[in-house]
Design a protein around this motif. Structure first.
Motif, PDB file in Angstrom:
ATOM      1  N   UNK A 142       0.828  -1.216   0.000  1.00  0.00           N
ATOM      2  CA  UNK A 142       0.000   0.000   0.000  1.00  0.00           C
ATOM      3  C   UNK A 142       0.857   1.259   0.000  1.00  0.00           C
ATOM      4  N   UNK A 143       2.097   1.120   0.462  1.00  0.00           N
ATOM      5  CA  UNK A 143       3.027   2.246   0.491  1.00  0.00           C
ATOM      6  C   UNK A 143       4.452   1.706   0.521  1.00  0.00           C
ATOM      7  N   UNK A 144       5.415   2.591   0.307  1.00  0.00           N
ATOM      8  CA  UNK A 144       6.815   2.178   0.325  1.00  0.00           C
ATOM      9  C   UNK A 144       7.227   1.800   1.745  1.00  0.00           C
ATOM     10  N   UNK A 145       7.861   0.632   1.887  1.00  0.00           N
ATOM     11  CA  UNK A 145       8.271   0.164   3.211  1.00  0.00           C
ATOM     12  C   UNK A 145       9.734  -0.264   3.193  1.00  0.00           C
ATOM     13  N   UNK A 146      10.320  -0.377   4.372  1.00  0.00           N
ATOM     14  CA  UNK A 146      11.743  -0.676   4.527  1.00  0.00           C
ATOM     15  C   UNK A 146      12.115  -2.046   3.961  1.00  0.00           C
ATOM     16  N   UNK A 147      11.179  -3.003   4.050  1.00  0.00           N
ATOM     17  CA  UNK A 147      11.477  -4.385   3.649  1.00  0.00           C
ATOM     18  C   UNK A 147      11.554  -4.582   2.140  1.00  0.00           C
ATOM     19  N   UNK A 148      11.224  -3.579   1.355  1.00  0.00           N
ATOM     20  CA  UNK A 148      11.284  -3.704  -0.111  1.00  0.00           C
ATOM     21  C   UNK A 148      12.717  -3.957  -0.579  1.00  0.00           C
ATOM     22  N   UNK A 149      12.836  -4.759  -1.639  1.00  0.00           N
ATOM     23  CA  UNK A 149      14.141  -4.906  -2.280  1.00  0.00           C
ATOM     24  C   UNK A 149      14.427  -3.650  -3.100  1.00  0.00           C
ATOM     25  N   UNK A 150      15.664  -3.516  -3.539  1.00  0.00           N
ATOM     26  CA  UNK A 150      16.040  -2.360  -4.354  1.00  0.00           C
ATOM     27  C   UNK A 150      15.201  -2.291  -5.621  1.00  0.00           C
ATOM     28  N   UNK A 151      14.977  -3.451  -6.261  1.00  0.00           N
ATOM     29  CA  UNK A 151      14.186  -3.494  -7.494  1.00  0.00           C
ATOM     30  C   UNK A 151      12.731  -3.144  -7.233  1.00  0.00           C
ATOM     31  N   UNK A 152      12.186  -3.641  -6.145  1.00  0.00           N
ATOM     32  CA  UNK A 152      10.791  -3.339  -5.804  1.00  0.00           C
ATOM     33  C   UNK A 152      10.615  -1.852  -5.518  1.00  0.00           C
ATOM     34  N   UNK A 153      11.576  -1.275  -4.810  1.00  0.00           N
ATOM     35  CA  UNK A 153      11.489   0.151  -4.472  1.00  0.00           C
ATOM     36  C   UNK A 153      11.569   1.019  -5.731  1.00  0.00           C
ATOM     37  N   UNK A 154      12.448   0.665  -6.658  1.00  0.00           N
ATOM     38  CA  UNK A 154      12.583   1.433  -7.902  1.00  0.00           C
ATOM     39  C   UNK A 154      11.298   1.380  -8.710  1.00  0.00           C
ATOM     40  N   UNK A 155      10.694   0.191  -8.804  1.00  0.00           N
ATOM     41  CA  UNK A 155       9.415   0.038  -9.498  1.00  0.00           C
ATOM     42  C   UNK A 155       8.345   0.885  -8.824  1.00  0.00           C
ATOM     43  N   UNK A 156       8.225   0.779  -7.520  1.00  0.00           N
ATOM     44  CA  UNK A 156       7.191   1.474  -6.761  1.00  0.00           C
ATOM     45  C   UNK A 156       7.299   2.989  -6.943  1.00  0.00           C
ATOM     46  N   UNK A 157       8.525   3.510  -6.850  1.00  0.00           N
ATOM     47  CA  UNK A 157       8.728   4.956  -6.962  1.00  0.00           C
ATOM     48  C   UNK A 157       8.407   5.456  -8.366  1.00  0.00           C
ATOM     49  N   UNK A 158       8.786   4.672  -9.390  1.00  0.00           N
ATOM     50  CA  UNK A 158       8.497   5.110 -10.758  1.00  0.00           C
ATOM     51  C   UNK A 158       6.998   5.158 -11.007  1.00  0.00           C
ATOM     52  N   UNK A 159       6.300   4.114 -10.619  1.00  0.00           N
ATOM     53  CA  UNK A 159       4.849   4.058 -10.873  1.00  0.00           C
ATOM     54  C   UNK A 159       4.141   5.179 -10.111  1.00  0.00           C
ATOM     55  N   UNK A 160       4.566   5.446  -8.884  1.00  0.00           N
ATOM     56  CA  UNK A 160       3.969   6.542  -8.124  1.00  0.00           C
ATOM     57  C   UNK A 160       4.271   7.896  -8.761  1.00  0.00           C
ATOM     58  N   UNK A 161       5.454   8.009  -9.365  1.00  0.00           N
ATOM     59  CA  UNK A 161       5.802   9.250 -10.074  1.00  0.00           C
ATOM     60  C   UNK A 161       4.885   9.458 -11.276  1.00  0.00           C
ATOM     61  N   UNK A 162       4.564   8.360 -11.960  1.00  0.00           N
ATOM     62  CA  UNK A 162       3.757   8.455 -13.171  1.00  0.00           C
ATOM     63  C   UNK A 162       2.260   8.511 -12.865  1.00  0.00           C
TER      64      UNK A 162
END
Length: 320
Positions: free
Chosen positions: A266-286
């Motif tokens: 539901x939101x960015x969390x500490x347990x995310x992998x580097x790849x998961x975080x990059x995906x999440x941030x890009x999609x939220x940006x778009x």
């Protein structure tokens, strides 16, 4: 299968190949534009931006992303429009409408004897064209640019790849120079340098003082034949397509894995992998809302912006 080996001669080091192609298009287009006394700055801007939207594995990757879009009822994927989206929506660059319009209309895969433009085309017309590319199948093939400079880039795209692809195929042994049809090489030449020189000279001579860009009938006829020959002997060859099924399977699996991962958090969390975080941030940006289709389109954008090697690393990271 070792995913790092999913390459054919066309896709290997695709980002480097694409950068060289863009530089060649710019050089050819500026040569033609200078001879025709056109705006070289506009020509260079369109040339350098026209292929920004190419996906991993070039046109093959583009076809796969378009299949995903159709299967998911997301409209259509087209690298022309994707190039505009990168500049307009992802990077949010302050580009002129003439530059963006030229990028949208470049479509070097469609060979014409005469490239016309619409001098009265407006910003609103451009935006309608852009929207229609996503909603109407093959609409990009119908677009005419608003400037003669964009028409120059469009024809230069053809000139840049038609002979270069032959040289690449000869290097990897897919074809031999003596395989080239004699009636074609008698008109155009038998190597990339001669073909480029013939086509540039022909375009300049037949476009001087005219409101369009054109080839002579003899050159256009043989250029069409050469494009068909390339299609049969290079682009559709077993060598060029030996890994297509693997790439298609991996790209579709990665898309659905991305969708699963994004909706898991539901939101960015500490347990995310580097790849998961990059995906999440890009999609939220778009896409800052919750519309599922818009989120899936943003995930398509994320895949489209990857290089071959980044895509393959992501397949490993997500255990595809």
């Amino acid at each position: 299968m070792d995913k790092t080996q999913v390459y054919s001669f066309e896709e290997n080091d695709h980002i480097t190949h694409r950068a060289l192609h863009v530089q060649l298009v710019s050089k050819i287009a500026r040569t033609i534009g200078r001879s025709l006394k056109l705006n070289e700055d506009l020509i260079e801007a369109v040339s350098l931006g026209h292929d920004l939207g190419h996906s991993p594995f070039g046109h093959k990757g583009e076809n796969i992303l378009n299949e995903i879009c159709e299967e998911e009822n997301l409209g259509y994927f087209c690298h022309n429009a994707q190039s505009v989206k990168i500049l307009k929506d992802v990077e949010k660059r302050n580009m002129t409408v003439q530059t963006l319009d030229g990028i949208l209309a470049h479509n070097g895969e469609l060979l014409l004897g005469k490239y016309v433009y619409e001098p009265n085309k407006t910003k609103e017309d451009f935006l309608r064209d852009l929207e229609s590319v996503y909603s109407i199948k093959d609409y990009s093939r119908k677009i005419r640019p608003m400037t003669l400079e964009a028409a120059v880039v469009r024809v230069s795209d053809v000139i840049a790849y038609i002979g270069r692809d032959i040289e690449d195929a000869i290097i990897v042994g897919s074809v031999k120079r003596e395989d080239l049809p004699e009636e074609i090489i008698n008109v155009l030449g038998n190597n990339n340098s001669k073909i480029v020189d013939t086509l540039i000279r022909d375009v300049i001579i037949n476009s001087m003082y005219k409101p369009y860009i054109a080839f002579s009938s003899a050159v256009f006829e043989n250029l069409n034949k050469l494009k068909d020959w390339n299609m049969s002997n290079i682009y559709q060859s077993k060598e060029a397509n030996r890994n297509y099924d693997d790439v298609e399977r991996m790209m579709k699996k990665l898309f659905y894995k991305y969708v699963e991962v994004f909706f898991r958090y539901p939101e960015e969390i500490e347990e995310m992998t580097k790849s998961e975080r990059a995906l999440f941030r890009f999609v939220k940006h778009m896409e800052k809302g919750t519309d599922e289709n818009k989120i899936k389109i943003a995930i398509i954008d994320y895949i489209a912006g990857q290089t071959d090697r980044f895509f393959l690393r992501e397949c490993i990271n997500f255990e595809i």
